[in-house]
Write a protein that holds these residues in place. Structure first.
Motif, PDB file in Angstrom:
ATOM      1  N   ALA A  12       0.819  -1.213   0.000  1.00 29.27           N
ATOM      2  CA  ALA A  12       0.000   0.000   0.000  1.00 29.27           C
ATOM      3  C   ALA A  12       0.857   1.269   0.000  1.00 29.27           C
ATOM      4  O   ALA A  12       0.382   2.337  -0.385  1.00 29.27           O
ATOM      5  N   ALA A  13       2.124   1.155   0.404  1.00 27.24           N
ATOM      6  CA  ALA A  13       3.024   2.316   0.445  1.00 27.24           C
ATOM      7  C   ALA A  13       3.746   2.550  -0.880  1.00 27.24           C
ATOM      8  O   ALA A  13       4.464   3.548  -1.024  1.00 27.24           O
ATOM      9  N   VAL A  14       3.561   1.665  -1.863  1.00 23.52           N
ATOM     10  CA  VAL A  14       4.232   1.808  -3.153  1.00 23.52           C
ATOM     11  C   VAL A  14       3.650   2.997  -3.910  1.00 23.52           C
ATOM     12  O   VAL A  14       2.433   3.177  -3.965  1.00 23.52           O
ATOM     13  N   ARG A  15       4.548   3.786  -4.491  1.00 18.31           N
ATOM     14  CA  ARG A  15       4.162   4.902  -5.354  1.00 18.31           C
ATOM     15  C   ARG A  15       4.556   4.557  -6.792  1.00 18.31           C
ATOM     16  O   ARG A  15       5.519   3.825  -7.003  1.00 18.31           O
ATOM     17  N   PRO A  16       3.864   5.083  -7.782  1.00 22.16           N
ATOM     18  CA  PRO A  16       4.213   4.779  -9.176  1.00 22.16           C
ATOM     19  C   PRO A  16       5.683   5.057  -9.506  1.00 22.16           C
ATOM     20  O   PRO A  16       6.316   4.295 -10.224  1.00 22.16           O
ATOM     21  N   GLU A  17       6.228   6.130  -8.969  1.00 24.28           N
ATOM     22  CA  GLU A  17       7.618   6.489  -9.271  1.00 24.28           C
ATOM     23  C   GLU A  17       8.646   5.543  -8.639  1.00 24.28           C
ATOM     24  O   GLU A  17       9.829   5.574  -8.983  1.00 24.28           O
ATOM     25  N   ASP A  18       8.204   4.660  -7.731  1.00 23.65           N
ATOM     26  CA  ASP A  18       9.117   3.689  -7.119  1.00 23.65           C
ATOM     27  C   ASP A  18       9.565   2.625  -8.116  1.00 23.65           C
ATOM     28  O   ASP A  18      10.623   2.027  -7.959  1.00 23.65           O
ATOM     29  N   GLY A  19       8.728   2.353  -9.112  1.00 19.41           N
ATOM     30  CA  GLY A  19       9.048   1.297 -10.068  1.00 19.41           C
ATOM     31  C   GLY A  19       8.883  -0.091  -9.484  1.00 19.41           C
ATOM     32  O   GLY A  19       9.329  -1.079 -10.056  1.00 19.41           O
ATOM     33  N   VAL A  20       8.213  -0.194  -8.347  1.00 24.72           N
ATOM     34  CA  VAL A  20       8.023  -1.487  -7.682  1.00 24.72           C
ATOM     35  C   VAL A  20       6.838  -2.201  -8.325  1.00 24.72           C
ATOM     36  O   VAL A  20       5.737  -1.661  -8.401  1.00 24.72           O
ATOM     37  N   GLU A  21       7.088  -3.428  -8.783  1.00 29.78           N
ATOM     38  CA  GLU A  21       6.053  -4.227  -9.438  1.00 29.78           C
ATOM     39  C   GLU A  21       5.421  -5.250  -8.497  1.00 29.78           C
ATOM     40  O   GLU A  21       4.299  -5.673  -8.711  1.00 29.78           O
ATOM     41  N   HIS A  22       6.172  -5.675  -7.489  1.00 26.97           N
ATOM     42  CA  HIS A  22       5.691  -6.736  -6.603  1.00 26.97           C
ATOM     43  C   HIS A  22       6.551  -6.743  -5.346  1.00 26.97           C
ATOM     44  O   HIS A  22       7.734  -6.415  -5.399  1.00 26.97           O
ATOM     45  N   VAL A  23       5.958  -7.101  -4.227  1.00 27.68           N
ATOM     46  CA  VAL A  23       6.725  -7.294  -2.995  1.00 27.68           C
ATOM     47  C   VAL A  23       6.339  -8.643  -2.388  1.00 27.68           C
ATOM     48  O   VAL A  23       5.199  -9.089  -2.511  1.00 27.68           O
ATOM     49  N   VAL A  24       7.315  -9.275  -1.781  1.00 23.55           N
ATOM     50  CA  VAL A  24       7.091 -10.541  -1.093  1.00 23.55           C
ATOM     51  C   VAL A  24       7.845 -10.482   0.231  1.00 23.55           C
ATOM     52  O   VAL A  24       8.921  -9.890   0.310  1.00 23.55           O
ATOM     53  N   VAL A  25       7.256 -11.076   1.249  1.00 23.05           N
ATOM     54  CA  VAL A  25       7.862 -11.042   2.579  1.00 23.05           C
ATOM     55  C   VAL A  25       8.281 -12.454   2.971  1.00 23.05           C
ATOM     56  O   VAL A  25       7.518 -13.408   2.792  1.00 23.05           O
ATOM     57  N   HIS A  26       9.508 -12.568   3.476  1.00 24.26           N
ATOM     58  CA  HIS A  26      10.028 -13.837   3.995  1.00 24.26           C
ATOM     59  C   HIS A  26      10.188 -13.678   5.510  1.00 24.26           C
ATOM     60  O   HIS A  26      11.276 -13.344   5.988  1.00 24.26           O
ATOM     61  N   PRO A  27       9.115 -13.901   6.276  1.00 25.22           N
ATOM     62  CA  PRO A  27       9.158 -13.629   7.718  1.00 25.22           C
ATOM     63  C   PRO A  27      10.074 -14.569   8.499  1.00 25.22           C
ATOM     64  O   PRO A  27      10.533 -14.212   9.581  1.00 25.22           O
ATOM     65  N   ASP A  28      10.350 -15.753   7.960  1.00 21.10           N
ATOM     66  CA  ASP A  28      11.154 -16.732   8.702  1.00 21.10           C
ATOM     67  C   ASP A  28      12.622 -16.731   8.307  1.00 21.10           C
ATOM     68  O   ASP A  28      13.371 -17.620   8.717  1.00 21.10           O
ATOM     69  N   ALA A  29      13.048 -15.749   7.508  1.00 21.47           N
ATOM     70  CA  ALA A  29      14.462 -15.667   7.129  1.00 21.47           C
ATOM     71  C   ALA A  29      15.313 -15.432   8.375  1.00 21.47           C
ATOM     72  O   ALA A  29      14.863 -14.822   9.348  1.00 21.47           O
ATOM     73  N   VAL A  30      16.533 -15.938   8.354  1.00 23.70           N
ATOM     74  CA  VAL A  30      17.435 -15.837   9.502  1.00 23.70           C
ATOM     75  C   VAL A  30      18.628 -14.976   9.112  1.00 23.70           C
ATOM     76  O   VAL A  30      19.168 -15.143   8.021  1.00 23.70           O
ATOM     77  N   PRO A  31      19.045 -14.032   9.907  1.00 24.94           N
ATOM     78  CA  PRO A  31      18.642 -13.793  11.287  1.00 24.94           C
ATOM     79  C   PRO A  31      17.422 -12.881  11.426  1.00 24.94           C
ATOM     80  O   PRO A  31      16.821 -12.813  12.482  1.00 24.94           O
ATOM     81  N   ASP A  32      17.058 -12.168  10.351  1.00 24.26           N
ATOM     82  CA  ASP A  32      15.917 -11.255  10.401  1.00 24.26           C
ATOM     83  C   ASP A  32      15.057 -11.458   9.164  1.00 24.26           C
ATOM     84  O   ASP A  32      15.522 -11.995   8.155  1.00 24.26           O
ATOM     85  N   PRO A  33      13.805 -11.003   9.197  1.00 28.95           N
ATOM     86  CA  PRO A  33      12.932 -11.123   8.023  1.00 28.95           C
ATOM     87  C   PRO A  33      13.521 -10.401   6.813  1.00 28.95           C
ATOM     88  O   PRO A  33      14.321  -9.472   6.947  1.00 28.95           O
ATOM     89  N   VAL A  34      13.110 -10.852   5.630  1.00 31.03           N
ATOM     90  CA  VAL A  34      13.590 -10.265   4.380  1.00 31.03           C
ATOM     91  C   VAL A  34      12.394  -9.851   3.536  1.00 31.03           C
ATOM     92  O   VAL A  34      11.404 -10.575   3.438  1.00 31.03           O
TER      93      VAL A  34
END
Length: 118
Positions: free
Chosen positions: A27-49
């Protein structure tokens, strides 16, 4: 399009990601960001990615765009108060291919075959 990973560091340490992290960040993506998709890896170690798929003319530009998006989004979204994007860079895929090549797949694909080039 480039995939850029951002290691997300919580404050305080060990704090879990919000359950709807992907939707909040999307929801925070703006058109000028060029972001097409986001995915969250909550179980990545040592911190989420956070995986950010970015349209850009170069890898350097994609990493910069992803870094700017993460910096702005983590500040703008109240549920991420105190979170920081530590390392924002394209992931290396070498370990993936090394695993494929060393797997006991037998002759043919990803294993020695009958042709000298295989």
């Amino acid at each position: 399009m480039y995939l850029v990973h951002a290691a997300l560091q919580p404050a305080p340490p060990g704090r879990p990601l919000p359950g709807d992290a992907r939707e909040l960040l999307w929801a925070a993506v703006r058109p000028e960001d060029g972001v097409e998709h986001v995915v969250v890896h909550p179980d990545a170690v040592p911190d989420p990615v956070l995986g950010v798929y970015v349209l850009a003319n170069s890898l350097a530009s994609a990493e910069h765009r992803a870094s700017e998006f993460c910096r702005r989004a983590l500040v703008a979204v109240p549920e991420f108060a105190g979170w920081k994007a530590m390392k924002v860079a394209a992931p290396l895929v070498t370990p993936f291919y090394e695993r494929l090549l060393s797997a006991p797949a037998g002759p043919g694909r990803n294993g020695p075959g009958t042709l000298p080039s295989s």
